[in-house]
Design an enzyme around this catalytic site. Structure first.
Site, PDB file in Angstrom:
ATOM      1  N   GLU A 222       0.927  -1.141  -0.067  1.00  0.00           N
ATOM      2  CA  GLU A 222       0.025  -0.076  -0.112  1.00  0.00           C
ATOM      3  C   GLU A 222       0.967   1.395   0.014  1.00  0.00           C
ATOM      4  O   GLU A 222       1.815   1.427   0.839  1.00  0.00           O
ATOM      5  CB  GLU A 222      -0.974   0.106   1.103  1.00  0.00           C
ATOM      6  CG  GLU A 222      -1.906  -1.067   1.478  1.00  0.00           C
ATOM      7  CD  GLU A 222      -2.672  -0.812   2.644  1.00  0.00           C
ATOM      8  OE1 GLU A 222      -3.765  -0.135   2.350  1.00  0.00           O
ATOM      9  OE2 GLU A 222      -2.444  -1.200   3.571  1.00  0.00           O
ATOM     10  N   HIS A 246      -6.396 -10.732   5.847  1.00  0.00           N
ATOM     11  CA  HIS A 246      -6.415 -10.711   4.451  1.00  0.00           C
ATOM     12  C   HIS A 246      -5.620 -11.721   3.745  1.00  0.00           C
ATOM     13  O   HIS A 246      -5.828 -12.481   2.674  1.00  0.00           O
ATOM     14  CB  HIS A 246      -6.196  -9.267   3.827  1.00  0.00           C
ATOM     15  CG  HIS A 246      -7.167  -8.109   4.491  1.00  0.00           C
ATOM     16  ND1 HIS A 246      -8.411  -8.545   4.690  1.00  0.00           N
ATOM     17  CD2 HIS A 246      -7.034  -6.871   4.752  1.00  0.00           C
ATOM     18  CE1 HIS A 246      -8.959  -7.345   5.191  1.00  0.00           C
ATOM     19  NE2 HIS A 246      -8.109  -6.633   5.329  1.00  0.00           N
ATOM     20  N   LYS A 342       2.956  -0.747   4.656  1.00  0.00           N
ATOM     21  CA  LYS A 342       2.189   0.536   4.209  1.00  0.00           C
ATOM     22  C   LYS A 342       3.288   1.544   3.778  1.00  0.00           C
ATOM     23  O   LYS A 342       4.688   1.283   3.968  1.00  0.00           O
ATOM     24  CB  LYS A 342       1.962   1.324   5.542  1.00  0.00           C
ATOM     25  CG  LYS A 342       0.659   0.544   6.324  1.00  0.00           C
ATOM     26  CD  LYS A 342      -0.621   1.071   6.208  1.00  0.00           C
ATOM     27  CE  LYS A 342      -1.957   0.312   6.567  1.00  0.00           C
ATOM     28  NZ  LYS A 342      -3.032   0.430   5.818  1.00  0.00           N
TER      29      LYS A 342
HETATM   30  C1  BG6 Z   1      -8.175  -2.990   5.809  1.00  0.00           C
HETATM   31  C2  BG6 Z   1      -7.125  -2.342   6.679  1.00  0.00           C
HETATM   32  O1  BG6 Z   1      -8.757  -4.082   6.250  1.00  0.00           O
HETATM   33  O2  BG6 Z   1      -7.768  -3.028   4.439  1.00  0.00           O
HETATM   34  C3  BG6 Z   1      -6.490  -1.220   6.151  1.00  0.00           C
HETATM   35  O3  BG6 Z   1      -7.402  -2.000   8.216  1.00  0.00           O
HETATM   36  C4  BG6 Z   1      -6.101  -1.284   4.761  1.00  0.00           C
HETATM   37  O4  BG6 Z   1      -5.369  -0.678   7.118  1.00  0.00           O
HETATM   38  C5  BG6 Z   1      -7.365  -2.044   3.897  1.00  0.00           C
HETATM   39  O5  BG6 Z   1      -5.643   0.017   4.193  1.00  0.00           O
HETATM   40  C6  BG6 Z   1      -6.722  -2.308   2.460  1.00  0.00           C
HETATM   41  O6  BG6 Z   1      -7.686  -2.750   1.865  1.00  0.00           O
HETATM   42  P1  BG6 Z   1      -7.789  -2.457   0.162  1.00  0.00           P
HETATM   43  O7  BG6 Z   1      -9.181  -3.243  -0.286  1.00  0.00           O
HETATM   44  O8  BG6 Z   1      -7.764  -1.081  -0.182  1.00  0.00           O
HETATM   45  O9  BG6 Z   1      -6.714  -3.371  -0.270  1.00  0.00           O
END
Ligand code: BG6
Length: 479
Positions: A222, A246, A342
């Site tokens: 990210e 995830h 991050k």
């Molecule tokens: C969330 C986390 O579950 O998923 C966040 O708490 C993260 O920190 C987000 O940014 C990422 O989700 P996606 O769908 O943007 O990959």
């Protein structure tokens, strides 16, 4: 999943949808737009009676204005939205307990002659789950003639012990088939497609094992930093925030055996078997990082320790890579590396399945002509699709091998993909638990990662805008 009907075609039973945390960010930015889009795709048959719940003392009118504002901001037309809000939305404050909520739900069920179907969506911090569920039960809201569904957002606990306690508490008032634990990654089309890809294509499935595969990397990178969430993130860190849910979910879909049927519990049974075949990680298998000041997309960004709300002596990690061994017949000896971070240089979620090199290198002459092992890159977002690398001979004299790609991108074939929350809410209302996490899955994931939680040492540093700390796998994902 292939056997499931498309979200727009699943029928909804008439019901009351109680949304806790109704004034919060998640409700306004994701849930309400998803519900509205679903209803829009069905021509607004009025079957959802939405009750927004929060501790603030709003009334129906004030809450409807809030919802209208969010939907108009998201691009919908004000008049139609206001009409829907007036017809279908009410608000109850639980500042003084759950009595008013109970009266509101009964009143709606009576007024619209509803069969007692109730969905309770907890879009609230986990710290208040217990009081909320106890509150619902104490007012008899968890007992009715119709169906009953409880939706909880992650995190499901903060470690194995708390996850078990949370599950036990929920089981006092709900059965597992009434509990819908959300992991929004499971509703991403490309994540769901892992099953289709694996079990509809003999070509890959027959090589999907330790005989042919050298390693698997699952990366969620990210560019975002804290986004004002330091209070939560300081306690969580990336292992709790991303890897326990995830990434572990993606791992189970990559590693699972074929289910006997394409049905929620058959699929979840196979996912749990994968988790049960994994020993708790060792500390040596974990690399933790924390970003320092750097540059993302040409902009200077502060380091983690300079972010608002972060303790100067914080040991929270913003990056982690963890090696996991799935100790079963199919995968023994194949490392699965999960990494999430991050403030990395790009936003990309990708699985790289690296095949073995051929046992004999026919092409190596004086160490100059190397074979490159095949790699299957599955990009889950953005630019969703697949790349399969393979070697070809460069035309001309001699034998020089160069790597080329076979590729497929969703957007070229199907256009834009539906949003995850739309899919999840449609499934919730249809009672399909396939894309929701079962209690034992959540507990197993905590068991595996427990040794990687709350490590007292300082994480290694990496400048924002780089691929993680030295010593971790710094191989960038394939664009
Ligand atoms: C969330 C986390 O579950 O998923 C966040 O708490 C993260 O920190 C987000 O940014 C990422 O989700 P996606 O769908 O943007 O990959």
């Amino acid at each position: 999943m292939t056997a499931r009907p498309a979200a727009e075609t699943v029928g909804f039973d008439p019901h009351v949808f109680v949304m806790f945390g109704a004034t919060g960010d998640l409700a306004r930015r994701r849930l309400i737009p998803a519900i509205y889009r679903l209803l829009e795709s069905r021509g607004f048959e009025d079957r959802i009676h939405l009750v927004g719940v929060a501790t603030s003392r709003l009334d129906d009118t004030a809450y409807r204005s809030l919802v209208t504002e969010s939907l108009v901001e998201a691009g919908w037309e004000e008049e139609a939205v206001a009409r829907w809000c007036f017809r279908s939305i009410s608000f109850v404050s639980v500042a003084d307990g759950f009595g008013d909520l109970s009266r509101k739900v009964s009143e709606l069920e009576h007024q619209y002659d509803l069969p007692g179907n109730r969905a309770f969506y907890l879009a609230i911090p986990p710290g208040v789950f217990v009081d909320t569920i106890e509150g619902l039960a104490s007012e008899g809201l968890t007992k009715s003639e119709g169906w009953m569904r409880l939706v909880v957002e992650k995190p499901f606990g903060t470690d194995l012990r708390s996850a078990k306690k949370l599950n036990e508490m929920m089981y006092r008032h709900f059965t597992e088939d009434q509990i819908f634990r959300i992991d929004h990654y499971l509703a991403k089309e490309t994540v769901q497609n892992l099953l289709a890809f694996r079990f509809a294509n003999m070509l890959f499935e027959s090589s999907w094992n330790r005989n042919q595969i050298d390693s698997v990397e699952i990366t969620v990178a990210e560019t975002l930093g804290l986004e004002g969430r330091s209070r939560y993130f300081e306690k969580a860190g990336v292992v709790r925030d991303m890897i326990q849910n995830h990434l572990m979910q993606v791992l189970t879909l990559v590693a699972m055996e074929p289910p006997v049927r394409l049905e929620a519990n058959a699929i979840r049974d196979e996912k749990v078997k994968v988790l049960k075949a994994i020993y708790p990680v060792t500390r040596a298998a974990v690399t933790r990082g924390r970003y320092t000041a750097g540059e993302i997309d040409g902009e200077r960004v502060p380091g983690y320790l300079e972010e608002d709300g972060v303790a100067p002596d914080s040991t929270t990690e913003t990056y982690a890579s963890i090696r996991i061994d799935v100790d079963n017949w199919r995968w023994r000896g194949v490392p699965f590396v999960l990494r999430a971070g991050k403030r990395l240089p790009a936003r990309i979620t990708q699985i790289a399945v690296r095949y073995k090199e051929p046992p004999v290198s026919l092409f190596e002459v004086d160490g100059t002509c190397r074979v490159h092992a095949n790699v299957l890159f599955i990009t889950l977002q953005p630019n969703e699709g697949f790349h399969l690398t393979f070697d070809v001979k460069r035309p001309g004299e001699g034998m020089e091998l160069v790597t080329q790609d076979l590729e497929f991108h969703y957007a070229d074939a199907f256009g834009p993909l539906p949003g995850a929350y739309e899919t999840l809410i449609a499934d919730l209302l249809a009672g399909d638990q396939t894309l929701f996490v079962r209690g034992d899955e959540a507990e197993e994931a905590w068991r595996i990662l427990e040794p990687a939680l709350d490590l007292p040492t300082q994480p290694l540093e990496y400048p924002a805008g780089t691929w993680g700390p030295e010593g971790s796998i710094r191989r960038p994902p394939r664009p």
